[in-house]
Design an enzyme around this catalytic site. Sequence first.
Site, PDB file in Angstrom:
ATOM      1  N   ASP A 168     -66.900   1.477   3.693  1.00 27.44           N
ATOM      2  CA  ASP A 168     -65.551   0.973   3.974  1.00 27.44           C
ATOM      3  C   ASP A 168     -65.241   1.377   5.414  1.00 27.44           C
ATOM      4  OD1 ASP A 168     -62.828   0.629   4.276  1.00 27.44           O
ATOM      5  OD2 ASP A 168     -62.288   1.592   2.378  1.00 27.44           O
TER       6      ASP A 168
ATOM      7  N   SER B 172     -61.854 -12.553  17.767  1.00 29.13           N
ATOM      8  CA  SER B 172     -61.573 -13.901  17.267  1.00 29.13           C
ATOM      9  C   SER B 172     -60.954 -14.685  18.413  1.00 29.13           C
ATOM     10  CB  SER B 172     -60.567 -13.812  16.115  1.00 29.13           C
ATOM     11  OG  SER B 172     -60.063 -15.081  15.784  1.00 29.13           O
TER      12      SER B 172
ATOM     13  N   TYR C  35     -52.940 -10.281  12.303  1.00 29.60           N
ATOM     14  CA  TYR C  35     -54.317 -10.653  12.660  1.00 29.60           C
ATOM     15  C   TYR C  35     -54.439 -10.793  14.182  1.00 29.60           C
ATOM     16  CZ  TYR C  35     -58.813 -13.111  12.192  1.00 29.60           C
ATOM     17  OH  TYR C  35     -60.145 -13.465  12.270  1.00 29.60           O
TER      18      TYR C  35
ATOM     19  N   LYS D 140     -56.803  -8.533  16.667  1.00 26.67           N
ATOM     20  CA  LYS D 140     -57.890  -9.149  17.447  1.00 26.67           C
ATOM     21  C   LYS D 140     -57.655  -9.025  18.947  1.00 26.67           C
ATOM     22  CE  LYS D 140     -60.370 -10.227  13.899  1.00 26.67           C
ATOM     23  NZ  LYS D 140     -61.622  -9.500  13.651  1.00 26.67           N
TER      24      LYS D 140
HETATM   25  P1  NAD Z   1     -65.761 -12.964   5.170  1.00 29.87           P
HETATM   26  O1  NAD Z   1     -64.591 -12.715   4.291  1.00 29.87           O
HETATM   27  O2  NAD Z   1     -66.751 -13.996   4.775  1.00 29.87           O
HETATM   28  O3  NAD Z   1     -66.553 -11.594   5.467  1.00 29.87           O
HETATM   29  C1  NAD Z   1     -65.865 -10.411   5.779  1.00 29.87           C
HETATM   30  C2  NAD Z   1     -66.599  -9.254   5.155  1.00 29.87           C
HETATM   31  O4  NAD Z   1     -65.924  -8.044   5.539  1.00 29.87           O
HETATM   32  C3  NAD Z   1     -66.572  -9.308   3.618  1.00 29.87           C
HETATM   33  O5  NAD Z   1     -67.886  -9.172   3.113  1.00 29.87           O
HETATM   34  C4  NAD Z   1     -65.695  -8.139   3.232  1.00 29.87           C
HETATM   35  O6  NAD Z   1     -66.093  -7.532   1.999  1.00 29.87           O
HETATM   36  C5  NAD Z   1     -65.896  -7.196   4.401  1.00 29.87           C
HETATM   37  N1  NAD Z   1     -64.819  -6.227   4.511  1.00 29.87           N
HETATM   38  C6  NAD Z   1     -63.489  -6.425   4.390  1.00 29.87           C
HETATM   39  N2  NAD Z   1     -62.846  -5.258   4.507  1.00 29.87           N
HETATM   40  C7  NAD Z   1     -63.780  -4.306   4.713  1.00 29.87           C
HETATM   41  C8  NAD Z   1     -63.738  -2.905   4.890  1.00 29.87           C
HETATM   42  N3  NAD Z   1     -62.587  -2.226   4.862  1.00 29.87           N
HETATM   43  N4  NAD Z   1     -64.905  -2.234   5.096  1.00 29.87           N
HETATM   44  C9  NAD Z   1     -66.080  -2.903   5.103  1.00 29.87           C
HETATM   45  N5  NAD Z   1     -66.196  -4.227   4.902  1.00 29.87           N
HETATM   46  C10 NAD Z   1     -65.044  -4.912   4.716  1.00 29.87           C
HETATM   47  O7  NAD Z   1     -65.131 -13.332   6.603  1.00 29.87           O
HETATM   48  P2  NAD Z   1     -65.819 -13.710   7.994  1.00 29.87           P
HETATM   49  O8  NAD Z   1     -65.179 -14.964   8.411  1.00 29.87           O
HETATM   50  O9  NAD Z   1     -67.280 -13.596   7.938  1.00 29.87           O
HETATM   51  O10 NAD Z   1     -65.216 -12.542   8.907  1.00 29.87           O
HETATM   52  C11 NAD Z   1     -66.030 -11.675   9.683  1.00 29.87           C
HETATM   53  C12 NAD Z   1     -65.291 -11.338  10.957  1.00 29.87           C
HETATM   54  O11 NAD Z   1     -65.161 -12.534  11.742  1.00 29.87           O
HETATM   55  C13 NAD Z   1     -63.884 -10.819  10.733  1.00 29.87           C
HETATM   56  O12 NAD Z   1     -63.623  -9.768  11.634  1.00 29.87           O
HETATM   57  C14 NAD Z   1     -63.016 -12.019  11.045  1.00 29.87           C
HETATM   58  O13 NAD Z   1     -61.729 -11.641  11.460  1.00 29.87           O
HETATM   59  C15 NAD Z   1     -63.818 -12.661  12.155  1.00 29.87           C
HETATM   60  N6  NAD Z   1     -63.528 -14.078  12.404  1.00 29.87           N
HETATM   61  C16 NAD Z   1     -63.701 -15.021  11.420  1.00 29.87           C
HETATM   62  C17 NAD Z   1     -63.419 -16.353  11.717  1.00 29.87           C
HETATM   63  C18 NAD Z   1     -63.576 -17.461  10.682  1.00 29.87           C
HETATM   64  O14 NAD Z   1     -63.122 -18.592  10.915  1.00 29.87           O
HETATM   65  N7  NAD Z   1     -64.217 -17.226   9.556  1.00 29.87           N
HETATM   66  C19 NAD Z   1     -62.989 -16.722  12.988  1.00 29.87           C
HETATM   67  C20 NAD Z   1     -62.838 -15.737  13.948  1.00 29.87           C
HETATM   68  C21 NAD Z   1     -63.126 -14.420  13.651  1.00 29.87           C
END
Ligand code: NAD
Length: 304
Positions: free
Chosen positions: A59, A138, A151, A155
């Site tokens: 975590d 992001s 958020y 970011k």
């Molecule tokens: P996702 O939900 O598919 O994956 C996120 C992962 O983080 C999950 O497996 C979750 O269990 C894990 N997680 C959450 N809280 C946690 C914690 N306290 N400790 C450890 N793990 C934890 O989402 P994603 O889209 O793959 O997001 C990954 C990163 O990319 C994030 O930082 C998100 O903000 C960023 N992001 C995503 C997008 C998008 O469109 N999907 C765009 C820009 C940025």
Amino acid sequence: MKTAIVTGAASGIGRGYALALVEKGFYVLVTDINGPGAEHVAAELNAMGPGKAEALRVDVTDVDAVAAAVHRVKDEHGRLDMIFNNAGMGVLGAVEELTVAHWRKANEVMIMGVVHGVQPAYKIMVEQGYGHIVNTASSAGLVPFAFMGPYDMAKHAVVGLTLSLRGEAAAHGIKVTCVCPGPVNTNIVRNVKDAIGATTEADIAVTAYDRVQPYLHLIPEFIIASPEVLGRKVLRAALRDRAFVLLPGYMRPLWWLQRLAPTALVALGTAFSRVAKVARPSIAERWEQRDAGDREDLAPIEAK
Ligand code: NAD
């Protein structure tokens, strides 16, 4: 063998990074708060090779657990080449419906979660005289938008800390990259209830997402990225020592627009907010009636 640790790697972009790293022959410690999910990804990557993967439940809000994971890679493999501070969640919504706890959660997971990885990894890398820190911010960290307060805050902080670190790390032979994705086809919307709680808005978002998700892969990569392709592109850009990775490509002109006219998108947010103010009560009311069976067409589809 070169080594890397990825946080939030059980799903989406983190899994995409881990996949790209194993393809390049790295040893990867796949970490996530979702332990079984991390195990599943590690097994998938080991079946693929040529690199290797191990899973660990971590975590990112737990400073000691993150430090232990980082030191484990260094101690067991003699080196730490890369860390991807990636774990995150969609903490967002109308501010009048948020509580201070939501802002704290965004801070703890997406700001301090990154700091918890950066601190121990950077110290190891300074001693080694090499290493690479890749932080997932992001496009929301460059271009803020209405209804995304916690958020956007988190970011923007990640962009700030990453570029600040890049400025001082180069003198130690350490590279630092800031990743600013736009829309990526991941589970982030499905996980929104973990982020903000089971609100009507979260319920509507998850249900709507479940309906469109099966078709998202049909949308071209240059509009909505896939985590696998994004992971490979980010790794390639990071290995070229890029400061910023903005994908899909239209995020870059959007960022230029933001720098040229910082309040233009705020005005768009205001327009969106006015529409939402009028539309939200009736949408919420219809949604609640759905439970009484009045709106079967809006009935939620079971999450897969
Ligand atoms: P996702 O939900 O598919 O994956 C996120 C992962 O983080 C999950 O497996 C979750 O269990 C894990 N997680 C959450 N809280 C946690 C914690 N306290 N400790 C450890 N793990 C934890 O989402 P994603 O889209 O793959 O997001 C990954 C990163 O990319 C994030 O930082 C998100 O903000 C960023 N992001 C995503 C997008 C998008 O469109 N999907 C765009 C820009 C940025």
